[in-house]
Enzyme design. Structure first.
Site, PDB file in Angstrom:
ATOM      1  N   ASN A  10       0.882  -1.164   0.000  1.00 38.11           N
ATOM      2  CA  ASN A  10       0.000   0.000   0.000  1.00 38.11           C
ATOM      3  C   ASN A  10       0.921   1.215   0.000  1.00 38.11           C
ATOM      4  O   ASN A  10       1.482   1.560   1.031  1.00 38.11           O
ATOM      5  CB  ASN A  10      -0.899  -0.023   1.245  1.00 38.11           C
ATOM      6  N   LYS A  12       0.182   4.283  -0.462  1.00 38.34           N
ATOM      7  CA  LYS A  12      -0.408   5.526   0.060  1.00 38.34           C
ATOM      8  C   LYS A  12      -0.027   6.690  -0.856  1.00 38.34           C
ATOM      9  O   LYS A  12      -0.012   6.520  -2.066  1.00 38.34           O
ATOM     10  CB  LYS A  12       0.022   5.746   1.520  1.00 38.34           C
ATOM     11  N   HIS A  99      -9.749   1.788   3.999  1.00 41.40           N
ATOM     12  CA  HIS A  99      -8.533   1.906   4.810  1.00 41.40           C
ATOM     13  C   HIS A  99      -8.800   2.867   5.972  1.00 41.40           C
ATOM     14  O   HIS A  99      -9.528   3.845   5.819  1.00 41.40           O
ATOM     15  CB  HIS A  99      -7.375   2.407   3.941  1.00 41.40           C
ATOM     16  N   GLU A 101      -7.144   5.156   7.218  1.00 43.49           N
ATOM     17  CA  GLU A 101      -6.817   6.567   6.948  1.00 43.49           C
ATOM     18  C   GLU A 101      -7.966   7.250   6.207  1.00 43.49           C
ATOM     19  O   GLU A 101      -8.242   8.422   6.421  1.00 43.49           O
ATOM     20  CB  GLU A 101      -5.505   6.656   6.153  1.00 43.49           C
ATOM     21  N   GLU A 172      -6.491  -4.676   9.842  1.00 38.16           N
ATOM     22  CA  GLU A 172      -5.435  -3.712  10.151  1.00 38.16           C
ATOM     23  C   GLU A 172      -5.760  -2.971  11.445  1.00 38.16           C
ATOM     24  O   GLU A 172      -6.499  -1.980  11.426  1.00 38.16           O
ATOM     25  CB  GLU A 172      -5.318  -2.693   9.014  1.00 38.16           C
ATOM     26  N   GLY A 178       1.754   2.105  10.703  1.00 37.35           N
ATOM     27  CA  GLY A 178       2.769   3.151  10.630  1.00 37.35           C
ATOM     28  C   GLY A 178       3.400   3.496  11.961  1.00 37.35           C
ATOM     29  O   GLY A 178       4.082   4.507  12.082  1.00 37.35           O
ATOM     30  N   SER A 218       2.478  -2.330  10.291  1.00 39.41           N
ATOM     31  CA  SER A 218       3.912  -2.476  10.571  1.00 39.41           C
ATOM     32  C   SER A 218       4.443  -3.877  10.284  1.00 39.41           C
ATOM     33  O   SER A 218       5.328  -4.364  10.999  1.00 39.41           O
ATOM     34  CB  SER A 218       4.231  -2.046  12.005  1.00 39.41           C
TER      35      SER A 218
END
Ligand code: PGA
Length: 257
Positions: A10, A12, A99, A101, A172, A178, A218
């Site tokens: 991914n 991003k 996702h 985010e 996730e 992250g 991660s």
């Protein structure tokens, strides 16, 4: 039935076209015989729209290129959005949806995620549906309830026809994304097992055995082996570590076994 593992990068909002070409040049060299590798493990990259063509051209034989978001309408006055028709036209294979985010910064709801899932499936594109709890939710013991609710509210928007198509769930945990904090293989497996039984309750046990559940948060070349060994972890959705050819190629080769 053995599920084919899927390692999906991914990216991003990272990389220019020149940087992407450079990445794929090193990545394909490090992986070696890509056609051989992708026969036993699925490899995919979720990339920004400016990198669709350069990725399709350079990622190597059998590698799938995904979008990171999609609109559920086929066309219309939706400034800034891309439709499934456009993803098909660009020769993509699917899209990451929901996702954390996008949920956090763009207010994406479970219902919207479900409509996107439905649109992708009907278009013959692969939905990679992300779910996961925040740190506060985990600490309050709500992990399973949160994941179940995200999944079921999204699924409620998916038509019977779309439900018959393949899809991937990416678990996730938000606190692991992250942050360098990875769920332990045991923590991840526990949730994956819960998702598998959720899938069984909606799709039947036999079909649930064929559906892939990825872990994300991660994951890197040092911890992927232990995570991928777990019976219900069918691959990974990888952010940071997928930006570096050395790391991501190692992970792909680990998944290949
Ligand atoms: P990370 O991101 O691997 O950098 O934690 C994963 C993701 O957000 O999909």
């Amino acid at each position: 039935m053995a599920r084919k593992k899927l390692l999906a990068g991914n990216w991003k909002m990272h990389k220019t076209r020149a940087e992407a070409s450079e990445f794929f040049q090193s990545f394909t060299k490090l992986v070696g015989n890509m056609a051989d590798v992708t026969r036993s493990v699925d490899v995919a990259f979720g990339v920004p729209a400016t990198l669709f063509d350069v990725s399709l051209k350079n990622a190597g034989s059998g590698v799938k290129i995904l979008a990171q978001n999609v609109h559920f309408e086929k066309q219309g006055a939706f400034t800034g959005e891309l439709s499934t028709v456009m993803l098909q036209d660009a020769a993509l294979q699917g899209s990451i949806i929901g996702h954390s985010e996008r949920r956090q910064y763009y207010g994406e709801t479970d219902q919207a995620v479900g409509k996107k899932w439905n649109a992708l499936s009907l278009a013959g594109l692969l939905p990679v549906v992300c779910v996961g709890e925040t740190r506060t939710e985990r600490e309050a013991g709500q992990t399973n309830a949160v994941v179940k609710k995200q999944f079921e509210l999204a699924l409620a928007e998916v038509s019977a026809d779309a439900k018959s198509k393949d899809f991937v769930i990416a678990y996730e945990p938000v606190w692991a994304i992250g942050t360098g904090l990875t769920a332990t293989p045991e923590q991840a497996e526990e949730v994956h097992l819960m998702i598998r039984s959720l899938l069984a309750s909606h799709f039947g046990a036999a079909r649930a055995e064929t559906l892939r559940i990825l872990y994300g948060g991660s994951m890197n070349s040092a911890n992927c082996q232990d995570l991928l060994k777990k019976p219900n972890i069918d691959g990974g959705l990888i952010g940071g570590a997928s930006l570096k050819p050395e790391d991501f190629s190692k992970m792909v080769l680990t998944a290949k076994g």
